[in-house]
Design an enzyme around this catalytic site. Structure first.
Site, PDB file in Angstrom:
ATOM      1  N   CYS A 162     -15.318  32.441  46.667  1.00 23.28           N
ATOM      2  CA  CYS A 162     -14.917  32.274  48.063  1.00 23.28           C
ATOM      3  C   CYS A 162     -14.213  33.158  49.220  1.00 23.28           C
ATOM      4  CB  CYS A 162     -13.312  31.460  47.921  1.00 23.28           C
ATOM      5  SG  CYS A 162     -12.098  32.074  47.105  1.00 23.28           S
TER       6      CYS A 162
ATOM      7  N   HIS B  34      -7.046  31.379  47.117  1.00 25.14           N
ATOM      8  CA  HIS B  34      -8.153  30.494  47.660  1.00 25.14           C
ATOM      9  C   HIS B  34      -8.339  30.278  48.982  1.00 25.14           C
ATOM     10  CE1 HIS B  34     -12.448  28.522  47.063  1.00 25.14           C
ATOM     11  NE2 HIS B  34     -11.233  27.087  47.390  1.00 25.14           N
TER      12      HIS B  34
ATOM     13  N   HIS C 133     -16.391  25.582  51.013  1.00 27.79           N
ATOM     14  CA  HIS C 133     -16.117  26.671  49.816  1.00 27.79           C
ATOM     15  C   HIS C 133     -16.780  26.376  48.962  1.00 27.79           C
ATOM     16  CE1 HIS C 133     -13.749  23.858  47.384  1.00 27.79           C
ATOM     17  NE2 HIS C 133     -14.005  23.182  48.623  1.00 27.79           N
TER      18      HIS C 133
END
Length: 169
Positions: free
Chosen positions: A77, A128, A140
């Site tokens: 990510c 994240h 993502h």
């Protein structure tokens, strides 16, 4: 024999780990001044660069997630966001938790394309990051065994884990 067994355990551990930006246990103190200085652009960037960054991130949709990946061969990510912003001259820190201190905090009601969205997936710390691409959607690299994709902030699972957003351009 013991060395081979330990190597196997280490490889298994790495394969079972999630996003490279995830960390278990206490985090070391972050020098916010140092992290912010890393976000200074190498060249003059402008608002239109966010379209370029978003288009670039979307061009990687379908690419496999790679733990620790930060190149077009595969991303995690934070590697994805770091790579895309680097292409327009903005240097971001490598890990999501450090990226979450970069730029200017943005109210979720004022999101713009290119804003970084930070999530607390299974802990009290940021683990994240995704990039807002408009219409309450973000691109993502979701995690091990998955591919880069677009998700919606209208999804209850993502919405419940959203911590905050930051603008770096």
């Amino acid at each position: 024999f013991l060395l081979r067994k330990l190597t196997g355990i280490l490889i298994l551990f790495l394969l079972m780990s999630g996003c490279a930006t995830q960390r278990r246990g206490p985090l070391p103190p972050v020098n916010q001044k140092q992290e912010r200085s890393q976000s200074q652009p190498k060249k003059q960037v402008k608002k239109g660069d966010t379209d370029l960054v978003c288009d670039m991130a979307q061009s990687f949709i379908g690419l496999d997630y790679v733990w620790g990946g930060s190149t077009p061969k595969g991303f995690d990510c934070s590697g994805l966001t770091q790579y895309c912003y680097r292409q327009v001259g903005v240097k971001l820190p490598r890990k999501a938790v450090a990226q979450s201190l970069t730029g200017q905090k943005v109210p979720l009601s004022k999101l713009e394309k290119g804003d970084l969205l930070f999530f607390k997936i299974d802990s009290r710390v940021i683990t994240h990051v995704g990039m807002h691409i408009g219409n309450n959607r973000f691109v993502h690299a979701p995690g091990r065994g998955k591919k880069i994709k677009i998700s919606s902030l209208d999804n209850r699972w993502w919405k419940s884990r959203l911590s905050h957003a930051r603008r770096v351009i």
